[in-house]
Design a protein around this motif. Structure first.
Motif, PDB file in Angstrom:
ATOM      1  N   UNK A 108      17.341  86.206  71.194  1.00  6.33           N
ATOM      2  CA  UNK A 108      18.244  85.709  70.569  1.00  6.33           C
ATOM      3  C   UNK A 108      17.457  86.693  70.251  1.00  6.33           C
ATOM      4  N   UNK A 109      18.936  86.609  69.018  1.00  9.43           N
ATOM      5  CA  UNK A 109      19.043  87.801  67.800  1.00  9.43           C
ATOM      6  C   UNK A 109      18.585  87.430  66.711  1.00  9.43           C
ATOM      7  N   UNK A 110      17.392  87.153  65.599  1.00  3.45           N
ATOM      8  CA  UNK A 110      16.877  87.303  64.813  1.00  3.45           C
ATOM      9  C   UNK A 110      16.535  86.293  64.817  1.00  3.45           C
ATOM     10  N   UNK A 111      15.431  85.637  65.895  1.00  3.47           N
ATOM     11  CA  UNK A 111      15.316  84.176  66.156  1.00  3.47           C
ATOM     12  C   UNK A 111      14.259  83.907  65.231  1.00  3.47           C
ATOM     13  N   UNK A 112      13.666  84.971  64.265  1.00  4.12           N
ATOM     14  CA  UNK A 112      13.294  84.423  62.554  1.00  4.12           C
ATOM     15  C   UNK A 112      14.382  84.007  61.264  1.00  4.12           C
ATOM     16  N   UNK A 113      15.298  84.116  61.791  1.00  7.85           N
ATOM     17  CA  UNK A 113      15.610  84.175  60.775  1.00  7.85           C
ATOM     18  C   UNK A 113      16.420  82.471  59.999  1.00  7.85           C
ATOM     19  N   UNK A 114      16.490  81.797  59.083  1.00 10.68           N
ATOM     20  CA  UNK A 114      16.382  80.370  59.140  1.00 10.68           C
ATOM     21  C   UNK A 114      17.210  80.238  57.989  1.00 10.68           C
ATOM     22  N   UNK A 115      18.241  78.686  57.476  1.00  7.36           N
ATOM     23  CA  UNK A 115      19.002  78.512  56.553  1.00  7.36           C
ATOM     24  C   UNK A 115      17.820  78.388  55.585  1.00  7.36           C
ATOM     25  N   UNK A 116      17.794  78.770  54.203  1.00  6.44           N
ATOM     26  CA  UNK A 116      17.168  78.440  52.935  1.00  6.44           C
ATOM     27  C   UNK A 116      18.202  77.174  51.872  1.00  6.44           C
ATOM     28  N   UNK A 117      17.728  75.828  52.044  1.00 11.70           N
ATOM     29  CA  UNK A 117      18.627  75.728  51.064  1.00 11.70           C
ATOM     30  C   UNK A 117      17.776  74.746  49.752  1.00 11.70           C
ATOM     31  N   UNK A 118      18.600  75.112  48.588  1.00 12.80           N
ATOM     32  CA  UNK A 118      17.446  74.670  47.427  1.00 12.80           C
ATOM     33  C   UNK A 118      18.588  74.053  46.706  1.00 12.80           C
ATOM     34  N   UNK A 119      17.746  73.488  45.292  1.00 12.02           N
ATOM     35  CA  UNK A 119      19.374  73.375  44.419  1.00 12.02           C
ATOM     36  C   UNK A 119      18.768  73.135  43.021  1.00 12.02           C
ATOM     37  N   UNK A 120      19.532  73.567  42.331  1.00  8.11           N
ATOM     38  CA  UNK A 120      19.128  74.151  40.723  1.00  8.11           C
ATOM     39  C   UNK A 120      19.110  72.686  39.848  1.00  8.11           C
ATOM     40  N   UNK A 121      18.828  73.471  38.970  1.00 16.59           N
ATOM     41  CA  UNK A 121      18.739  72.179  37.040  1.00 16.59           C
ATOM     42  C   UNK A 121      19.899  71.877  37.119  1.00 16.59           C
ATOM     43  N   UNK A 122      20.626  72.206  37.889  1.00 19.78           N
ATOM     44  CA  UNK A 122      22.033  71.389  37.644  1.00 19.78           C
ATOM     45  C   UNK A 122      22.785  70.455  38.090  1.00 19.78           C
ATOM     46  N   UNK A 123      21.828  70.181  39.358  1.00 18.90           N
ATOM     47  CA  UNK A 123      22.077  69.645  40.234  1.00 18.90           C
ATOM     48  C   UNK A 123      22.727  70.247  41.381  1.00 18.90           C
ATOM     49  N   UNK A 124      23.500  71.275  41.812  1.00 21.20           N
ATOM     50  CA  UNK A 124      24.050  71.653  42.557  1.00 21.20           C
ATOM     51  C   UNK A 124      23.060  72.416  43.896  1.00 21.20           C
ATOM     52  N   UNK A 125      23.846  71.814  45.017  1.00 20.55           N
ATOM     53  CA  UNK A 125      23.141  72.703  46.255  1.00 20.55           C
ATOM     54  C   UNK A 125      23.789  73.928  46.462  1.00 20.55           C
ATOM     55  N   UNK A 126      23.143  75.172  46.793  1.00 16.46           N
ATOM     56  CA  UNK A 126      23.276  76.097  47.218  1.00 16.46           C
ATOM     57  C   UNK A 126      22.135  76.627  48.805  1.00 16.46           C
ATOM     58  N   UNK A 127      22.951  77.501  49.886  1.00 13.95           N
ATOM     59  CA  UNK A 127      22.283  77.879  50.841  1.00 13.95           C
ATOM     60  C   UNK A 127      22.545  79.384  51.382  1.00 13.95           C
ATOM     61  N   UNK A 128      21.209  80.286  52.302  1.00  7.72           N
ATOM     62  CA  UNK A 128      21.801  81.470  52.597  1.00  7.72           C
ATOM     63  C   UNK A 128      20.559  81.324  53.402  1.00  7.72           C
ATOM     64  N   UNK A 129      20.988  82.857  54.521  1.00  2.56           N
ATOM     65  CA  UNK A 129      20.069  82.847  55.512  1.00  2.56           C
ATOM     66  C   UNK A 129      18.997  84.069  54.639  1.00  2.56           C
ATOM     67  N   UNK A 130      17.502  83.333  55.347  1.00  4.24           N
ATOM     68  CA  UNK A 130      16.749  84.186  55.072  1.00  4.24           C
ATOM     69  C   UNK A 130      15.692  84.671  56.677  1.00  4.24           C
ATOM     70  N   UNK A 131      14.847  85.377  56.278  1.00  4.62           N
ATOM     71  CA  UNK A 131      14.453  85.345  57.254  1.00  4.62           C
ATOM     72  C   UNK A 131      12.635  85.208  56.663  1.00  4.62           C
ATOM     73  N   UNK A 132      11.959  83.936  58.175  1.00  2.00           N
ATOM     74  CA  UNK A 132      10.932  84.036  57.604  1.00  2.00           C
ATOM     75  C   UNK A 132       9.858  85.178  58.298  1.00  2.00           C
TER      76      UNK A 132
END
Length: 216
Positions: free
Chosen positions: A35-59
């Motif tokens: 599989x391509x980039x098997x260590x790729x993961x979607x990181x979900x965070x939430x800031x102080x304003x309560x709005x969530x965001x996500x992006x792909x990073x590598x383990x």
């Protein structure tokens, strides 16, 4: 297009006692499958304003009961982690009809650990880390390329570790393993950290885990 999930089942008796051992086994399967980039993961965070965001990073590793990745400490993800350390990690291994969802708290790793990983990075990746003021607005692609060229000239030899770059470790409270099932009767087995463990905050070897089955 309708999809039929036929790859297999996930039963309680098949799980390793520790979620990290189970995760390593699934990651090995993803690597073995090619599989391509098997260590790729979607990181979900939430800031102080309560709005969530996500992006792909590598383990980049599993260390002392935590999932580890690296990033610019001035980036949006790092800024949001500083405001709210609770995050999620999602490994979408769609080709295997599998998914792993990790929920827990993130914190920075030691400077020594960050440097040890930094020294393994290719020179161009090190230059890119210096050149990119991550998450800031830039005018054109040429601005970024000019910045990289300037960094290369500034550091013709060894590229030092930036002060604004660090590793992060996510110590999970829960780790959920999802296996696609026939007729959408998917298997969802979640490891949940048992309360009261002496070493639960650090994700140490004394952790106890409860396994729960969730409805799909």
């Amino acid at each position: 297009m309708r999809r039929r999930y036929t790859s297999g089942r996930l039963l309680e008796r098949d799980l390793a006692p520790d979620p990290f051992d189970e995760f390593r086994a699934w990651l090995h399967d993803a690597v073995t499958m090619g599989m391509a980039e098997p260590n790729a993961m979607v990181l979900g965070t939430t800031g102080a304003d309560g709005r969530p965001s996500s992006r792909t990073v590598l383990l980049k590793g599993i260390d002392d009961g935590a999932f580890v990745f690296f990033t610019n400490t001035a980036s949006r993800k790092a800024t949001e982690i500083a405001a709210n350390p609770w995050v999620s990690l999602c490994f979408p291994w769609i080709a295997m009809e599998r998914q792993v969802l990790v929920c827990g708290a993130a914190s920075t790793v030691s400077r020594e650990a960050t440097l040890a990983y930094w020294l393994t990075r290719p020179r161009e990746s090190q230059i890119g880390a210096w050149a990119s003021h991550q998450s800031t607005v830039i005018g054109t692609r040429e601005v970024l390329e000019a910045s990289a060229a300037a960094v290369g000239e500034r550091f013709p030899g060894e590229v030092p570790l930036p002060d604004f770059w660090s590793g992060y470790r996510v110590v999970p409270d829960t780790v959920e393993f999802w296996q696609g099932g026939v007729a959408r009767l998917h298997d969802r087995l979640r490891y949940r950290r048992a309360s009261g463990g002496e070493d639960s905050a650090s994700g140490g070897q004394e952790d106890a885990w409860v396994v729960e089955r969730l409805a799909p």
